[in-house]
Motif scaffolding. Sequence first.
Motif, PDB file in Angstrom:
ATOM      1  N   TYR A 106      27.467  18.575  30.870  1.00 55.79           N
ATOM      2  CA  TYR A 106      28.871  18.959  30.882  1.00 55.79           C
ATOM      3  C   TYR A 106      29.147  19.902  32.061  1.00 55.79           C
ATOM      4  O   TYR A 106      28.214  20.405  32.692  1.00 55.79           O
ATOM      5  CB  TYR A 106      29.235  19.660  29.570  1.00 55.79           C
ATOM      6  CG  TYR A 106      28.959  18.843  28.330  1.00 55.79           C
ATOM      7  CD1 TYR A 106      29.921  17.968  27.829  1.00 55.79           C
ATOM      8  CD2 TYR A 106      27.733  18.931  27.665  1.00 55.79           C
ATOM      9  CE1 TYR A 106      29.669  17.211  26.688  1.00 55.79           C
ATOM     10  CE2 TYR A 106      27.475  18.176  26.531  1.00 55.79           C
ATOM     11  CZ  TYR A 106      28.445  17.312  26.048  1.00 55.79           C
ATOM     12  OH  TYR A 106      28.192  16.559  24.932  1.00 55.79           O
ATOM     13  N   ASP A 136      37.750  19.272  31.813  1.00 54.73           N
ATOM     14  CA  ASP A 136      37.644  20.636  32.324  1.00 54.73           C
ATOM     15  C   ASP A 136      39.028  21.268  32.410  1.00 54.73           C
ATOM     16  O   ASP A 136      39.968  20.665  32.931  1.00 54.73           O
ATOM     17  CB  ASP A 136      36.996  20.615  33.716  1.00 54.73           C
ATOM     18  CG  ASP A 136      36.889  21.999  34.323  1.00 54.73           C
ATOM     19  OD1 ASP A 136      36.079  22.790  33.825  1.00 54.73           O
ATOM     20  OD2 ASP A 136      37.627  22.285  35.282  1.00 54.73           O
ATOM     21  N   GLN A 174      35.941  22.304  25.096  1.00 53.87           N
ATOM     22  CA  GLN A 174      34.792  22.218  25.998  1.00 53.87           C
ATOM     23  C   GLN A 174      33.603  23.002  25.454  1.00 53.87           C
ATOM     24  O   GLN A 174      32.450  22.586  25.603  1.00 53.87           O
ATOM     25  CB  GLN A 174      35.161  22.773  27.374  1.00 53.87           C
ATOM     26  CG  GLN A 174      36.070  21.879  28.197  1.00 53.87           C
ATOM     27  CD  GLN A 174      36.515  22.584  29.465  1.00 53.87           C
ATOM     28  OE1 GLN A 174      37.704  22.760  29.713  1.00 53.87           O
ATOM     29  NE2 GLN A 174      35.565  22.996  30.284  1.00 53.87           N
TER      30      GLN A 174
END
Length: 444
Positions: free
Chosen positions: A146, A311, A351
């Motif tokens: 990630y 993001d 996230q």
Amino acid sequence: MEIRRDIITQLIDWKNKPKRNPLIIQGARQIGKTWIMKHFGHTQFKYTAYFNFDSSQELCNEFSATKDPKRILRLLSLYTDVPLIPSETLIIFDEIQECNPALNSLKYFQEEAPGYHIIAAGSLLGITLGKDSSFPVGKVEFLKMYPISFKEFLYSDDPKCFDYIDNLTGWEELPQIIIGRLEESYKRYHVCGGMPAAVTAMLDNEGTGKVEMILQNILTSYTLDFSKHAPAKDIPRITSLWNSIPSQLAKENRKFLYRVVKPGARAREYEDSLLWLQQAGLIYRIFCCSKPGIPLSAYDDLSAFKIYLLDSGLLRVMANLPAEIWYEPTDTGYNLYSEFKGALTENGVLQSLVNQFNTLPRYWVSSGTAEVDFILQNKTSVIPAEVKASANTSGKSLSVYHNKYNPDISIIFSRKNLRFKDGIAYIPLYLADWTARLLSYIQD
């Protein structure tokens, strides 16, 4: 500046397995996959042999000529200056989705040459697998990567503050000096987001202008990928879906609506395009949960979902919002950015959560009168979680959920101090990366 990535621990665990399969790292473009593979090789192996299939069609052709690992290794030795030695050399296959014979060769390495450490990456591998391509099922391992997390950012931005948080052993409130430093780092992080080039520019104090340029260039490169890699018939729809994301999240109810993409648009016309963006790792699709049961996936309402970006830094720039949005007060008065700042905050918390729990979060609604931002599956527990951009934690949605399902634990992410009281875990936004650990202090 070199940034410590947590994924290196998982890579070392893979290296030390007595029996291991070739490893494939999955993740979107420009999140640092190539860097982490090379760094892993340089720090954990005597030699590192790097091969990129996107830059060499000749290299790809070598794999079309044979399936024998020994012969492949002899051919590979002609493309590198380092020896290919079992246990001493890390062999890296980058952009492996560009060469299906190389991808399929991993099966034969696993069966006939298990002593070699082979690691591969492919930004668009998920899309490749959706095509009519062979794949070494059961012969490889996968590891998801990630963008840089706030936890990783804090380690470089304020090491003392990181050590204080990482050594917490319970739910004690944080001192004001730590809160102030965390909030400042958290704002800096959300200005740049988690893309490595932007993070490096921020940590090196190169200025907001440099950060904005980097993020805009990444967004441009993603749209160019649509034209290069997507089926021609889907390019207009993928582009329209992509461009609609800020508008989708700007609504008070962030449920994805096809009419926001295009008036009269229908689900069946855009499903393939949504899937393309998912498989490219560019978006998260969070389904509505009809009932908080285990497994969560069994209770998905497939017709209702939200779309978040990979993001939050990219999302801010995509929405043409200035970096100052993170420095505007949200607790008092009218704020032009309040609605979208809430969306950015949700995106940032998501996230943090996707990297900690095996199951992708869901969300929950009750007859259109209440909505809980995220539903988490943590081992055998289902946990509702609300996200607040400010210190104000009031709201009826969690109360409606409590009255209906009476959960043992609920979470409120906000700017309030760390606390656990009456079954509610108050977790500051900047501690979202530590959610799983904090829950373990309650549930274990």
